[in-house]
Design a protein around this motif. Structure first.
Motif, PDB file in Angstrom:
ATOM      1  N   LEU A 232       0.820  -1.203   0.000  1.00 23.81           N
ATOM      2  CA  LEU A 232       0.000   0.000   0.000  1.00 23.81           C
ATOM      3  C   LEU A 232       0.857   1.258   0.000  1.00 23.81           C
ATOM      4  N   ALA A 233       2.064   1.143   0.537  1.00 27.03           N
ATOM      5  CA  ALA A 233       3.002   2.268   0.545  1.00 27.03           C
ATOM      6  C   ALA A 233       4.410   1.719   0.711  1.00 27.03           C
ATOM      7  N   LEU A 234       5.359   2.384   0.060  1.00 25.11           N
ATOM      8  CA  LEU A 234       6.761   1.967   0.114  1.00 25.11           C
ATOM      9  C   LEU A 234       7.584   3.057   0.798  1.00 25.11           C
ATOM     10  N   PRO A 235       8.288   2.725   1.904  1.00 24.10           N
ATOM     11  CA  PRO A 235       9.119   3.737   2.564  1.00 24.10           C
ATOM     12  C   PRO A 235      10.270   4.181   1.663  1.00 24.10           C
ATOM     13  N   ILE A 236      10.512   5.494   1.626  1.00 23.05           N
ATOM     14  CA  ILE A 236      11.608   6.068   0.849  1.00 23.05           C
ATOM     15  C   ILE A 236      12.642   6.614   1.826  1.00 23.05           C
TER      16      ILE A 236
END
Length: 453
Positions: A232-236
């Motif tokens: 759902l979301a990818l840490p950058i």
């Protein structure tokens, strides 16, 4: 009444709205727009000209206007700004999320971009300026700096309180990075896990390993990782692995759609329009195609030069000219098939530039097998219509041309990626031009040998 009957027809809406715009009948026009959904209004706007879009957008309620604006392609957002009052422009820009602002800033002129940034509140300007520091094409320019985190040692209850405190301004709360004391990502917890856990349980007891991407990474690569892993979301993170943003799944899908539109256009020998076709000015369409046509026209002179060099051979056996379209067409199609397949494999991460020898060997074999099949058919037809030696020329040429075309088409996208050029640029148009010239050279050389010319 069926669902299809209940859904407004966009063409009918355009036929209704256009006369109202011409008569400036704004009261009736507002009544037509009010019951429409946001997506339907966006479809209508995409089919109107600049002035008409500005009028309709001003008639929308404040919240609806923002929803519609957010759904428009960035190029149309930029166009719409020129038709709105400065106050409307500043309000719309300020209400966008920082990552959405970046899509728009990449489209508007530099002077307008600077003016828009100056009009932002201080806190929003700081967030947006942080994203502007990353180069175009990097995931750092597409991440959101508005997210929720928790820390190792915190309990589930404490983490839920942090989520509640950021509900109003965080872009995503469903995937929550767990940070250590150096702001490095130690793991990931989902909101579902937090809600289902014992309130006193430490988050590190049930956190999952985290996948991350550096902010300098290509946006397409990070987006592909996000979608492939069903995140759902990818840490950058930055170069020191500290968390600085999140790439959400909707932005990942948007990036991939944008990249695939670019690839499709360039494989067809044109620049992407980046906006709906009917709302694109004709001059813009011409400009997106003319440069490529000029480049390909110059490249096609190679074919003319080859024909000129073998003019004497053609004069001796005029039947050779009959097969020129067949041979260069088959070679171009074979090369385009290989290039399209490998370009797609590159986009999916199935192959990398270091796999060039493996790709070359596979395409050589594939091209040879295709050439054997097509060459056998060509030999039979040419031998039957003309003579066996003519059939041998056609058969051998098809074998050689298909092998060369598949090999060149397969490795060109990999070479392009290795030198940091868009693989689509090296695909269909250039391969067709290259294979046309080399195919003719192969054809006439084989003809000279077999026919003793």
């Amino acid at each position: 009444m069926t669902l299809q009957q209940q859904t407004p027809n966009i063409d009918e809406l355009i036929d209704t709205i256009t006369p109202l715009l011409a008569r400036q009948d704004l009261i009736t026009l507002t009544g037509v727009l009010t019951p429409l959904s946001t997506s339907e209004i966006v479809e209508v706007l995409e089919r109107l000209n600049l002035k008409q879009r500005a009028i309709i957008h001003r008639l929308l309620a404040k919240d609806r206007a923002l929803e519609v604006f957010e759904m428009l392609p960035p190029a149309l957002q930029s166009d719409l700004f020129t038709g709105l009052q400065d106050a409307d422009v500043s309000r719309l820009f300020a209400e966008l999320d920082p990552d959405d602002r970046m899509w728009l800033l990449d489209e508007v002129p530099a002077v307008l971009a600077a003016r828009l940034l100056r009009g932002l509140p201080e806190d929003e300007r700081v967030l947006t300026a942080g994203l502007l520091g990353y180069r175009q094409g990097s995931v750092g320019r597409r991440m959101t700096p508005e997210f929720v985190t928790t820390h190792v040692g915190m309990t589930a209850a404490e983490s839920i309180e942090r989520v509640r405190a950021r509900l109003a301004d965080a872009e995503t709360v469903y995937t929550i990075p767990v940070l250590d004391h150096g702001r490095r990502v130690a793991g990931i917890v989902s909101l579902r896990d937090l809600l289902g856990a014992d309130p006193d349980a430490p988050v590190e007891a049930f956190m999952q390993p985290a996948h991350t991407s550096e902010a300098t990474e290509e946006a397409e690569v990070a987006a592909r990782m996000c979608t492939d892993l069903r995140l759902l979301a990818l840490p950058i993170v930055d170069s020191e692995s500290r968390l600085i943003g999140m790439l959400t799944i909707d932005d990942a899908v948007r990036i991939l759609e944008h990249e695939e539109s670019q690839d499709a256009a360039r494989q067809g020998g044109a620049e992407p329009l980046n906006r709906p076709y009917l709302s694109t000015p004709v001059f813009t369409i011409v400009r997106s195609r003319v440069v490529w046509l000029l480049v390909l026209a110059v490249g096609a002179t190679l074919t003319v030069q080859v024909l000129s060099a073998f003019e004497a051979t053609l004069a001796q056996v005029t039947a050779l000219a009959l097969f020129v379209p067949l041979l260069i067409g088959t070679g171009g199609n074979t090369g385009n098939q290989a290039a399209t397949t490998v370009t797609r494999a590159l986009a999916l991460g199935d192959v990398r530039p270091r796999d060039i020898l493996r790709v070359l060997s596979r395409e050589l074999l594939t091209g040879a097998l295709l050439g054997l099949l097509l060459g056998a058919i060509g030999f039979g037809i040419a031998a039957l219509v003309f003579a066996p030696d003519m059939g041998l020329v056609i058969g051998l040429t098809l074998l050689a041309v298909c092998t060369v075309a598949a090999a060149v088409g397969g490795i060109m996208p990999l070479v392009a990626r290795a030198i940091r050029v868009d693989p689509a640029v090296f695909s269909n148009p250039f391969i067709t031009t290259f294979v046309d010239a080399t195919g003719l050279v192969i054809y006439f050389l084989i003809a000279r040998i077999v026919l003793h010319l």
